[in-house]
Design an enzyme around this catalytic site. Structure first.
Site, PDB file in Angstrom:
ATOM      1  N   LYS A   1      -9.034  62.485 -41.412  1.00  0.00           N
ATOM      2  CA  LYS A   1      -8.949  62.603 -39.838  1.00  0.00           C
ATOM      3  C   LYS A   1      -7.924  61.685 -39.369  1.00  0.00           C
ATOM      4  CE  LYS A   1     -13.144  62.533 -39.193  1.00  0.00           C
ATOM      5  NZ  LYS A   1     -14.516  62.339 -38.769  1.00  0.00           N
TER       6      LYS A   1
ATOM      7  N   GLY B   1     -18.062  61.496 -29.754  1.00  0.00           N
ATOM      8  CA  GLY B   1     -18.412  62.600 -30.570  1.00  0.00           C
ATOM      9  C   GLY B   1     -17.479  63.583 -31.136  1.00  0.00           C
ATOM     10  N   THR B   2     -16.330  63.016 -31.098  1.00  0.00           N
ATOM     11  CA  THR B   2     -15.127  63.860 -31.683  1.00  0.00           C
ATOM     12  C   THR B   2     -15.285  64.429 -33.086  1.00  0.00           C
ATOM     13  OG1 THR B   2     -13.992  61.702 -32.053  1.00  0.00           O
ATOM     14  CG2 THR B   2     -13.328  63.112 -30.271  1.00  0.00           C
ATOM     15  N   GLY B   3     -15.870  63.144 -33.898  1.00  0.00           N
ATOM     16  CA  GLY B   3     -16.033  63.405 -35.191  1.00  0.00           C
ATOM     17  C   GLY B   3     -17.209  64.712 -35.449  1.00  0.00           C
ATOM     18  N   CYS B   4     -18.360  64.493 -34.708  1.00  0.00           N
ATOM     19  CA  CYS B   4     -19.598  65.608 -34.876  1.00  0.00           C
ATOM     20  C   CYS B   4     -19.030  66.820 -34.440  1.00  0.00           C
ATOM     21  CB  CYS B   4     -20.342  65.309 -33.782  1.00  0.00           C
ATOM     22  SG  CYS B   4     -21.032  63.486 -34.029  1.00  0.00           S
TER      23      CYS B   4
ATOM     24  N   THR C   1     -13.978  60.601 -25.568  1.00  0.00           N
ATOM     25  CA  THR C   1     -13.783  60.515 -27.116  1.00  0.00           C
ATOM     26  C   THR C   1     -15.246  60.609 -27.939  1.00  0.00           C
ATOM     27  OG1 THR C   1     -13.434  58.222 -27.037  1.00  0.00           O
ATOM     28  CG2 THR C   1     -11.351  59.600 -27.056  1.00  0.00           C
TER      29      THR C   1
HETATM   30  N1  PLP Z   1     -24.737  58.838 -32.270  1.00  0.00           N
HETATM   31  C1  PLP Z   1     -25.014  59.813 -33.146  1.00  0.00           C
HETATM   32  C2  PLP Z   1     -26.289  60.550 -33.379  1.00  0.00           C
HETATM   33  C3  PLP Z   1     -23.759  59.911 -34.015  1.00  0.00           C
HETATM   34  O1  PLP Z   1     -24.009  61.116 -35.050  1.00  0.00           O
HETATM   35  C4  PLP Z   1     -22.648  59.499 -33.767  1.00  0.00           C
HETATM   36  C5  PLP Z   1     -21.432  59.603 -34.744  1.00  0.00           C
HETATM   37  O2  PLP Z   1     -21.518  60.499 -35.543  1.00  0.00           O
HETATM   38  C6  PLP Z   1     -22.546  58.497 -32.817  1.00  0.00           C
HETATM   39  C7  PLP Z   1     -23.639  58.038 -32.272  1.00  0.00           C
HETATM   40  C8  PLP Z   1     -21.486  57.736 -32.822  1.00  0.00           C
HETATM   41  O3  PLP Z   1     -20.480  58.226 -32.111  1.00  0.00           O
HETATM   42  P1  PLP Z   1     -18.975  57.388 -31.435  1.00  0.00           P
HETATM   43  O4  PLP Z   1     -18.589  56.816 -32.707  1.00  0.00           O
HETATM   44  O5  PLP Z   1     -18.411  58.159 -30.498  1.00  0.00           O
HETATM   45  O6  PLP Z   1     -19.737  56.188 -30.833  1.00  0.00           O
END
Ligand code: PLP
Length: 266
Positions: free
Chosen positions: A176, A210-213, A208
């Site tokens: 990514k 949760g973009t990866g999720c 931004t």
């Molecule tokens: N919380 C959960 C349950 C997640 O799965 C993730 C990332 O995958 C995060 C928090 C972190 O998100 P961010 O990197 O946007 O803070």
């Protein structure tokens, strides 16, 4: 035709922008039906993750067995796994129920710096879970941690990164480009047969979280509908770009103004 089912195995985000919450919203928005198994409860808000508590291995096993004894699953998205015990349960269940179309977002640390997978569990995830997944979707920091490298995120490094991840057992990887030096956000899908890159303009936004999720659950949803991996990544990336572009329309009522935040996409 039946409604495709997508199982997300991930953490619970009370703020609603990452983990199970965004996965479920994404899967439904793209026409799937979301089943979910929670690996950990987190406490977080727009300032980041402040605490996490994994569920017991027995509880994760019970959630998964109860769902999978009853419902056929067309695709799986795996996110936050917390620890070795939970990874071992997920590995067992994938084998026992012969799950396919598995997309792994190798979540290691939140943007705010909270560890979401213990150090000792990284090796177990790589050796036991990587080979069971059709796609692994690391960002630049995750790639560097997994490989013990210090790549800067130049496009010309992508094949080297992908080969390193292949050697760790990944079948296909999506590198990514969200954290790279490139002007455009370029994600590169590397399959054994070659590389395909997907590019969108970078969107200037605080939304931004949760973009990866979102991306990994969107890919899993498209796979659940029978699209190829390339098509699934292409449409998932378009969906993420649309959400990034429209995210300014989401106006949560924060108690303090003028502090920097990481906000949900939708
Ligand atoms: N919380 C959960 C349950 C997640 O799965 C993730 C990332 O995958 C995060 C928090 C972190 O998100 P961010 O990197 O946007 O803070």
């Amino acid at each position: 035709m039946h409604t495709p089912t997508v199982l997300t195995i991930a953490g619970f985000d009370p703020y609603g922008g990452a983990g199970i919450q965004i996965d479920t919203k994404t899967i439904h928005a793209l026409g799937g039906y979301a089943l979910s198994a929670t690996t950990a409860i987190t406490a977080q808000n727009s300032q980041g993750v402040v605490g996490t508590e994994p569920v017991s291995s027995e509880m994760l096993r019970l959630q998964l067995a109860t769902l999978l004894d009853d419902v056929n699953v067309d695709a799986v998205k795996i996110g936050m796994l917390s620890n070795t015990g939970l990874i071992e349960v997920v590995v067992d269940m994938i084998k026992q129920y012969q799950l396919t179309n598995i997309v792994l977002d190798p979540v290691l640390v939140s943007s705010s710096g909270m560890r979401l997978l213990t150090m000792d569990a990284i090796e177990v995830m790589v050796s036991h879970l990587f080979p069971l997944c059709c796609l692994v979707t690391p960002n630049l920091m995750e790639t560097n941690t997994l490989l013990g490298t210090e790549y800067k995120g130049a496009l010309k490094e992508n094949l080297l990164m992908a080969h390193g991840l292949f050697e760790l057992g990944a079948e296909c990887v999506l590198l990514k480009g969200g954290h790279t030096l490139e002007k455009e956000a370029v994600d590169c899908l590397v399959e054994p047969s070659g590389m395909a890159c997907f590019s969108t303009p970078r969107v200037e936004t605080s939304h931004t979280h949760g973009t990866g999720c979102l991306l990994s659950s969107a890919i899993a949803t498209h796979l659940s509908k029978g699209l190829s991996l390339k098509e699934s990544v292409h449409y998932a990336k378009d969906f993420l770009y649309d959400k990034l572009c429209c995210s300014g329309g989401l106006k949560l009522q924060y108690q303090e103004v003028n502090i920097s935040r990481s906000e949900p996409l939708f």
